[in-house]
Design an enzyme around this catalytic site. Sequence first.
Site, PDB file in Angstrom:
ATOM      1  N   CYS B 268       0.843  -1.202   0.000  1.00  0.00           N
ATOM      2  CA  CYS B 268       0.000   0.000   0.000  1.00  0.00           C
ATOM      3  C   CYS B 268       0.878   1.251   0.000  1.00  0.00           C
ATOM      4  CB  CYS B 268      -0.909   0.023   1.218  1.00  0.00           C
ATOM      5  SG  CYS B 268      -2.175  -1.247   1.184  1.00  0.00           S
ATOM      6  N   CYS B 436      14.376   9.236  -8.324  1.00  0.00           N
ATOM      7  CA  CYS B 436      13.051   8.618  -8.171  1.00  0.00           C
ATOM      8  C   CYS B 436      12.605   8.838  -6.736  1.00  0.00           C
ATOM      9  CB  CYS B 436      13.079   7.138  -8.547  1.00  0.00           C
ATOM     10  SG  CYS B 436      14.017   6.131  -7.398  1.00  0.00           S
TER      11      CYS B 436
END
Lengths: 118, 478
Positions: B268, B436
Amino acid sequence: MERPKLDQANRRGGLELLLENSTKVHKVEVTTPKDGQGKVVEVTTPKDGQGKVTMKLLLSWVKDNLIKERPEMFVKGDSVRPGVLVLINDCDWELCGGLDAELEEKDVVVFISTLHGG
Amino acid sequence: MGGGGGGGGGGGSRREAIERELKKLRAEREDLDGRIRLLESELEAVPAGVSGAAAGKGVGDGSCGGSVACQSRVGNGFAPDGGLPADMIYRYSRHLLLPDFGVEGQRKLSQSSILVVGAGGLGSPVALYLAACGVGCLGIVDGDDVELNNLHRQIIHKEAYVGQPKVKSAADACCEINSSIKVVEHHHTLKPCNALEIVRKYHIVVDATDNLPTRYMISDCCVLLNKPLVSGAALGLEGQLTVYHHNESPCYRCLFPSPPPVAACQRCSDSGVLGVVPGVIGCLQALEAIKVATGVGEPLCGRMLLFDALSARIRIVKLRRSSPGCTHCGKNSFFTEQDFQKFDYENFTQSPMSDKAAPSVNLLPESARITCRDYKKLVDNSEPHLLLDVRPAHHFQIASISPSLNIPLSMLEEKLPTLETSLKETGEASTLVVLCRRGNDSQRAVKLLHEKGFASAKDIIGGLQAWGRDVNPDFPVY
């Protein structure tokens, strides 16, 4: 039945990410090599000359025709990778014969990638 | 008169303040009256000399022997077999009115003890409903603290509890709803070394965790101790639910003898989750736990419920039975409690027993990496460079370092010409710096770029998370 149809191969739970356009539902026609016009193919069982489509054949067909990237996220060896639950008409494929399960027209095959989050 | 009018206005706002205060006090009185009534009825139900109100909150690992509180309480004196205590009749009257549930169902519930593993998105509604519905003893295990980014889905926790242990927050919320049940806080991460001891005290286990190794561990533990396991999972916009190891249903290992490849395990904290989705699955887990505890209805044994929030579809599929050849629940299994305590679940699944810690990769030599502090120096010195952000576009939209070029890793190979053009614009000698979120995808990107001839490419170690931590605390981490 020379050209059995798989009406829907419905993939969800993340596997759609491996496919072009992330489509979840695919109507596919899997042809057997008998007539020499099939797109796929690999004959899985000897003397399988009656055009039967087994799960093993379908997996191979899906891998070659639908999966656009990272096939290791879908298959391992000649079966699905660990963590994927295969359902034939809403029933665990282990109850239907697994790789040898024979598919009929309008059968719905679903590949569920198990979730771990919460 | 103007002044009088102003005074009247002042009097009006004073009046409002008093009325507000009165309203508040009246509400408090009503609340107190309610609690007094509850205690009075409890007192009536308990014969003199027996201490009845053994219920309440237990901290730590206090034993949860079934439901001591409820077992020691006798009936109301108006029903055959004594019936339920009077306060329970009033509180649970809507349950008692259900013909299939009735007194027997409520009694069984009050005598059951249920352990909820994880007080997160799934565990929140599970614990709230189980507390509200009157299980005798509710145990909650979680080693984490409440974080602000939990609150959109972990509805048991309130803002005031951010930074505090989740078990405390959850137990407080449960006790506020129902002070008559016993709530036990287990402030640990469940691990092979403590799982047997904790799980042993309960009748039923609810898996409301968020990671793969813990799921294997809880299943193994439940098989060893022969406890039914109500297992739920949610990610993105989908959820799954089943009951393992009960009424011949399979265990987790029957279904998944080998763990999936690490790349297939989404979390999640990486992939996101819509708050209501674990809420829906958690509610259904509470329902299944109630069914197992009371024997009412057909629990989801040998079946799995699949919930697709986007299309609003629920599908229930048939699963294999418990496999006789299963290495853990099969007849000839020789997996013992000692084996369990020694088993390395993180190694087995190659993933951590936490949703938060993403496994970090190490693909590049030192020379192809820079720290975010060094990158800051490079910017401050106006050295020619191009910052390439390889996160997915929807991540880039959340927040980014300007100026930077966004080409998601998945499209990098096909967009190399774009990159080449941009690089030429910044100057032939410029460095290509790749960024990133956490510093994993940037390494993959640099590896690819090196192969494609972009020899100057370097990645920023730790990504934007490190940037927010070490360079710019104002950068919104997510």
